[in-house]
Write a protein that holds these residues in place. Structure first.
Motif, PDB file in Angstrom:
ATOM      1  N   LEU A  48       0.807  -1.206  -0.128  1.00  0.00           N
ATOM      2  CA  LEU A  48       0.092   0.141  -0.044  1.00  0.00           C
ATOM      3  C   LEU A  48       0.951   1.279  -0.006  1.00  0.00           C
ATOM      4  CD1 LEU A  48      -2.339  -1.284   2.923  1.00  0.00           C
ATOM      5  CD2 LEU A  48      -3.115  -1.245   0.498  1.00  0.00           C
ATOM      6  N   PHE A  49       0.386   2.306  -0.769  1.00  0.00           N
ATOM      7  CA  PHE A  49       1.260   3.448  -0.796  1.00  0.00           C
ATOM      8  C   PHE A  49       0.511   4.487  -0.622  1.00  0.00           C
ATOM      9  CE2 PHE A  49       2.915   7.332  -2.760  1.00  0.00           C
ATOM     10  CZ  PHE A  49       4.123   7.287  -2.481  1.00  0.00           C
ATOM     11  N   THR A  50       0.781   5.731   0.299  1.00  0.00           N
ATOM     12  CA  THR A  50      -0.063   6.818   0.609  1.00  0.00           C
ATOM     13  C   THR A  50       0.693   8.296  -0.149  1.00  0.00           C
ATOM     14  OG1 THR A  50      -0.802   8.446   2.231  1.00  0.00           O
ATOM     15  CG2 THR A  50       1.226   7.122   2.867  1.00  0.00           C
ATOM     16  N   PRO A  51      -0.183   8.696  -0.627  1.00  0.00           N
ATOM     17  CA  PRO A  51       0.356  10.054  -1.258  1.00  0.00           C
ATOM     18  C   PRO A  51       0.306  11.190  -0.383  1.00  0.00           C
ATOM     19  CG  PRO A  51      -1.963   9.644  -2.331  1.00  0.00           C
ATOM     20  CD  PRO A  51      -1.454   8.555  -1.097  1.00  0.00           C
TER      21      PRO A  51
ATOM     22  N   VAL B  74      -5.185  12.185  -0.974  1.00  0.00           N
ATOM     23  CA  VAL B  74      -4.836  11.382  -0.148  1.00  0.00           C
ATOM     24  C   VAL B  74      -6.114  10.767   0.419  1.00  0.00           C
ATOM     25  CG1 VAL B  74      -4.622  12.930   1.875  1.00  0.00           C
ATOM     26  CG2 VAL B  74      -2.753  11.337   1.451  1.00  0.00           C
ATOM     27  N   CYS B  75      -7.098  11.515   0.648  1.00  0.00           N
ATOM     28  CA  CYS B  75      -8.391  11.159   1.384  1.00  0.00           C
ATOM     29  C   CYS B  75      -8.875   9.723   0.608  1.00  0.00           C
ATOM     30  CB  CYS B  75      -9.405  12.001   1.409  1.00  0.00           C
ATOM     31  SG  CYS B  75      -8.853  13.396   2.488  1.00  0.00           S
ATOM     32  N   MET B  76      -8.456   9.484  -0.696  1.00  0.00           N
ATOM     33  CA  MET B  76      -9.028   8.557  -1.325  1.00  0.00           C
ATOM     34  C   MET B  76      -7.926   7.461  -1.608  1.00  0.00           C
ATOM     35  SD  MET B  76     -11.933   9.143  -1.616  1.00  0.00           S
ATOM     36  CE  MET B  76     -12.908  10.614  -1.006  1.00  0.00           C
ATOM     37  N   SER B  77      -7.078   7.179  -0.616  1.00  0.00           N
ATOM     38  CA  SER B  77      -5.716   6.440  -0.620  1.00  0.00           C
ATOM     39  C   SER B  77      -6.001   5.485   0.555  1.00  0.00           C
ATOM     40  CB  SER B  77      -4.689   7.255  -0.748  1.00  0.00           C
ATOM     41  OG  SER B  77      -4.328   7.663   0.529  1.00  0.00           O
ATOM     42  N   PRO B  78      -4.839   4.648   0.719  1.00  0.00           N
ATOM     43  CA  PRO B  78      -4.942   3.662   1.946  1.00  0.00           C
ATOM     44  C   PRO B  78      -4.710   4.419   2.995  1.00  0.00           C
ATOM     45  CG  PRO B  78      -3.420   2.750   0.003  1.00  0.00           C
ATOM     46  CD  PRO B  78      -3.913   4.132  -0.156  1.00  0.00           C
ATOM     47  N   LEU B  79      -4.081   5.523   3.222  1.00  0.00           N
ATOM     48  CA  LEU B  79      -3.775   6.072   4.360  1.00  0.00           C
ATOM     49  C   LEU B  79      -3.981   7.728   4.176  1.00  0.00           C
ATOM     50  CD1 LEU B  79      -1.388   5.105   7.157  1.00  0.00           C
ATOM     51  CD2 LEU B  79      -1.639   7.497   6.599  1.00  0.00           C
TER      52      LEU B  79
ATOM     53  N   ALA C   2     -13.845  23.054   1.197  1.00  0.00           N
ATOM     54  CA  ALA C   2     -13.696  21.928   0.077  1.00  0.00           C
ATOM     55  C   ALA C   2     -12.742  20.845   0.871  1.00  0.00           C
ATOM     56  CB  ALA C   2     -13.151  22.280  -1.049  1.00  0.00           C
ATOM     57  N   VAL C   3     -11.664  21.346   1.449  1.00  0.00           N
ATOM     58  CA  VAL C   3     -10.839  20.647   2.288  1.00  0.00           C
ATOM     59  C   VAL C   3     -11.495  19.814   3.330  1.00  0.00           C
ATOM     60  CG1 VAL C   3      -8.853  20.394   3.814  1.00  0.00           C
ATOM     61  CG2 VAL C   3      -8.532  21.538   1.753  1.00  0.00           C
ATOM     62  N   ARG C   4     -12.343  20.363   4.124  1.00  0.00           N
ATOM     63  CA  ARG C   4     -13.014  19.738   5.311  1.00  0.00           C
ATOM     64  C   ARG C   4     -14.124  18.565   4.514  1.00  0.00           C
ATOM     65  NH1 ARG C   4     -15.436  24.069   6.789  1.00  0.00           N
ATOM     66  NH2 ARG C   4     -14.364  24.615   8.872  1.00  0.00           N
ATOM     67  N   ASP C   5     -14.576  19.316   3.418  1.00  0.00           N
ATOM     68  CA  ASP C   5     -15.610  18.256   2.847  1.00  0.00           C
ATOM     69  C   ASP C   5     -14.885  16.801   2.487  1.00  0.00           C
ATOM     70  OD1 ASP C   5     -17.611  20.040   3.208  1.00  0.00           O
ATOM     71  OD2 ASP C   5     -17.943  20.685   1.213  1.00  0.00           O
ATOM     72  N   VAL C   6     -13.901  16.893   1.956  1.00  0.00           N
ATOM     73  CA  VAL C   6     -13.273  15.804   1.338  1.00  0.00           C
ATOM     74  C   VAL C   6     -12.873  14.813   2.487  1.00  0.00           C
ATOM     75  CG1 VAL C   6     -10.909  16.468   0.595  1.00  0.00           C
ATOM     76  CG2 VAL C   6     -11.968  14.651  -0.405  1.00  0.00           C
ATOM     77  N   MET C   7     -12.390  15.667   3.840  1.00  0.00           N
ATOM     78  CA  MET C   7     -11.745  14.815   4.818  1.00  0.00           C
ATOM     79  C   MET C   7     -13.015  14.000   5.443  1.00  0.00           C
ATOM     80  SD  MET C   7      -9.021  17.638   6.079  1.00  0.00           S
ATOM     81  CE  MET C   7      -8.750  16.995   7.734  1.00  0.00           C
ATOM     82  N   LYS C   8     -14.190  14.819   5.531  1.00  0.00           N
ATOM     83  CA  LYS C   8     -15.116  14.129   5.918  1.00  0.00           C
ATOM     84  C   LYS C   8     -15.939  13.068   5.105  1.00  0.00           C
ATOM     85  CE  LYS C   8     -17.110  17.862   8.777  1.00  0.00           C
ATOM     86  NZ  LYS C   8     -17.389  17.628  10.197  1.00  0.00           N
TER      87      LYS C   8
END
Ligand code: GAL
Length: 706
Positions: free
Chosen positions: A438-441, A459-464, A485-491
């Protein structure tokens, strides 16, 4: 039979080791085996569950011979066959027509085999896989060699013949393995994905992180003490940003580079109280460390007799992790001083390279492993050691590591690196799926609000999902223009945990990588040639080769979602829509089928698409943390498109090892068309002993229907 391979090569004696898996030893039996040294048994039952299958060629076509103290393996290759894998590459997917020296190393910005996880495995689009189970720097010629004992390849004049190409087609893969012996393991398909599944299961099966590990991670600056860290966590809460894990960087040690592994009394006077305080806010603590042990600390004194004969990086001792006594000393100290007080995991830095930081190739280690062999396995040995500490306490961990190899797939670790090229990071996520890592960007900083948003989205759509921006103090809200927008994708990341957790459960039980290439799923568009990426004109780059046609910037996340990240500065991007009908994740609108669409660079959200009939279970409410063990989890089950669909929703307590004793649960979800042609959702009887706390709130048929 491929006539190019067999000549003068010696036969192999193949044994069946599982249905669709065969092994043979070429040469002597004295090679150092990756899986044997690491000691991970194959998931025999799961392998049997995949049933029998055959290879698309005869095993007699695989041969070997001795070559000046090395062993040369030769394997067949069709004229148009594509090969994927050969470790964690960041620029290319198809490895055909390349030469790679598989060496554990820091990634040097171009693919040459020197990488964080140089897994000696490739999978072919003809539906089989090949693994050389040896802890050496293997050199792979993936369709580039032409022995003169055979007829020469067709020769075309560069000036007048349009058939001339940058590399002449070779119909063999050659692998030069240092030493006198090698174990070769071949995996049948019939698809690429099933060959990868067999490989992953043979290496121990994929990892299942704790549920909290799939939440949001953040690492704090070097100067931070306990109070600063607690204040940082409060800042996330006050601003309503998700946070599950905080990572401490070198500051927590009494000394780092080399490292003592002891909490600094000045910065963390009461580590247990600190970890407890954070835990009460639902936040786990992850500890950075490197593999260079301070010779004067307590552990250093204990480890010296079990370490190599060279100091490495900044004067540290290197524990010989192939030696039980070294592992016991390290494990006892880590357990007593970290795990017992509630620390959730580690980030092991610098165990990959660079060469000047690590031990030299001629260093000696007490276990008798060569310095090269130990380096090929160091990251995996560390992963095993630390995973076991948590297992003994009945807990799961999730962490980061800079090096891995075959045999690491069952350990809950994610690779990261320093290259920071956003596109390469995405290709790394994709390539991990070909080789059991697994790799995290991870996000470290940005030159603009746009870049910050695009990186956080990916990074929110990645393994970590991690910010590692401690060095320049960028925080999720640092760019006000994009903070919402950052908050939304984190949520959204947190909401997607039920879907992601189920994808990881498939990784563990069936070996299906949760993040993978379109090619691996066999859903590439019909006419791939139409989707040339990185197209180069003949004048600028006459040597452009087929490998440019990889789709390196979009990937599957779980079984139904395709992610096509946007990159800073893009006016628009092409998104390849594979075969089958696909729908927009956010609106449910049909977007296409076997085609290419353009997505504007102004798109606020990360472009994601769902296949026809795709079922996506989400937490109904946006939240900032993964649900705690036992917490009720109201779910919205989304269905996309017109086709009927099915999904196996996985659940367990999310934290303990009880799932290994079947204390888990699989809840079948189905969407079917009723007599009136209307889609309706239903759940089947759950299997497994665990009583799930999922509560299905609503079935939502996209678009729009409540
Ligand atoms: C780097 C690592 C960073 C950070 C740093 C600490 O090698 O990639 O993530 O941990 O070391 O010194």
């Amino acid at each position: 039979m491929n006539p190019d391979v067999k000549q003068n090569d010696t036969n192999l004696n193949w044994q069946v080791v599982a249905p669709g898996v065969w092994r043979a030893v070429a040469g002597e039996d004295n090679y150092v085996s990756l899986l044997g040294t690491i000691g991970v048994p194959p998931r025999t039952e799961a392998l049997a569950g995949l049933g029998a299958a055959e290879l698309p060629f005869s095993k007699d076509e695989i041969g070997w011979k001795r070559a000046r103290g090395n062993l040369l393996l030769a394997l067949p290759l069709d004229e148009t066959e594509k090969l994927y894998g050969l470790g964690l590459n960041f620029d290319t997917l198809n490895q055909r027509e390349n030469v790679r020296e598989l060496k554990v190393d820091h990634y040097g910005l171009y693919d040459n085999g020197h990488t964080h996880a140089p897994v000696p495995f490739y999978v072919s689009d003809r539906g089989y896989g090949v693994f050389v189970n040896v802890a050496e720097r293997i050199k792979v010629y993936a369709g580039t060699t032409h022995p003169t004992a055979l007829p020469h390849p067709p020769i075309y004049d560069r000036v007048t013949d349009p058939r001339w190409r940058g590399v002449s087609v070779s119909r063999r893969v050659e692998m030069l393995v240092p030493g006198a012996g090698a174990e070769v393991i071949v995996f049948a398909g019939p698809t690429m994905l099933s060959a990868v599944q067999r490989f992953n299961l043979f290496c121990g099966g994929g990892c299942l992180p704790p549920r909290w590990g799939l939440g949001f991670w953040h690492r704090v600056p070097m100067s931070f003490n306990a109070a600063d860290t607690e204040a940082e966590a409060r800042a996330f809460t006050e601003r309503d940003f998700p946070l599950d894990v905080i990572g401490l960087e070198p500051s927590w040690h009494t000394a780092a580079y080399p490292t003592t592994y002891e909490f600094s009394p000045a910065r963390f006077p009461d580590p247990r109280a600190f970890v407890d305080t954070m835990k009460r806010q639902g936040i786990r603590i992850n500890l950075w460390e490197n593999c260079m042990i301070h010779p004067d600390c307590r552990l250093g004194k204990q480890i010296r007799p079990h370490s190599g004969d060279y100091y490495a990086g900044w004067g540290g001792l290197i524990a010989d992790l192939a030696l039980p006594a070294a592992c016991e000393a390290l494990a006892a100290q880590h357990d007593r001083e970290h795990v017992a007080i509630g620390v959730s995991g580690y980030k092991l830095d610098e165990c990959d390279g660079l060469d000047p930081w690590l031990w030299p190739d001629h260093a000696e280690f007490p276990s008798g492993l060569s310095a090269v062999q130990l380096r090929q396995m160091y990251g995996v040995l560390f992963q095993k050691l630390t995973t076991e500490i948590f297992r003994k306490r009945g807990r799961r961990t999730y962490g980061q590591v800079r090096a891995s190899n075959a045999g690491g797939v069952s350990f809950p670790y994610v690779i990261y690196n320093d290259c920071y090229e956003h596109r390469q990071y995405i290709t790394g996520v994709i390539n991990g799926g070909f080789c059991g890592v697994l790799f995290t960007p991870e996000v470290r900083g940005a030159h603009s609000p746009e870049e910050w948003l695009r990186r956080v989205q990916a990074v929110c759509m990645s393994p970590l999902a991690q910010l590692n921006a401690w060095a320049n103090r960028v925080l999720p809200w640092s760019f006000p223009e994009v903070a919402d927008a950052v908050r939304d994708v984190m949520k959204l990341r947190v909401q997607l945990i039920p879907y992601l957790y189920s994808a990881f459960a498939r990784y563990r039980h069936e070996g299906v990588p949760p993040f993978r290439a379109l090619a691996l799923d066999g859903c590439l568009p019909k006419t791939e040639e139409a989707y040339v990426q990185g197209k180069t004109d003949d004048t600028a780059n006459p040597y452009a080769r087929a490998l440019c046609r990889d789709i390196r910037d979009q990937y599957l996340m779980g079984d139904s979602i395709m992610v096509a990240p946007l990159f800073a500065g893009e006016q628009q991007r092409d998104v390849v829509i594979p075969r089958g009908r696909w729908y927009d994740f956010y609106t449910g609108q049909f977007v296409g089928e076997d085609t290419v669409i353009a997505v504007s660079g102004k798109h606020r959200d990360i472009p994601m698409f769902v296949r026809d009939g795709g079922i996506v279970p989400l937490l109904t409410e946006a939240r900032n943390q993964a649900p705690a063990p036992g917490a009720t989890m109201p779910l919205e089950i989304r269905h996309y498109g017109e086709a009927e669909g099915a999904f196996q929703l996985y659940d367990d307590d999310g934290d303990s090892m009880a799932y290994e004793q079947n204390d888990c649960c699989w809840l079948p979800l189905a969407v079917k068309r009723g007599a009136q042609g209307k889609l309706a959702g239903s759940t089947g009887p759950a299997s497994g002993r665990y009583h799930s706390t999922y509560r299905i709130d609503q079935w939502r048929f996209m678009p729009g229907r409540p």
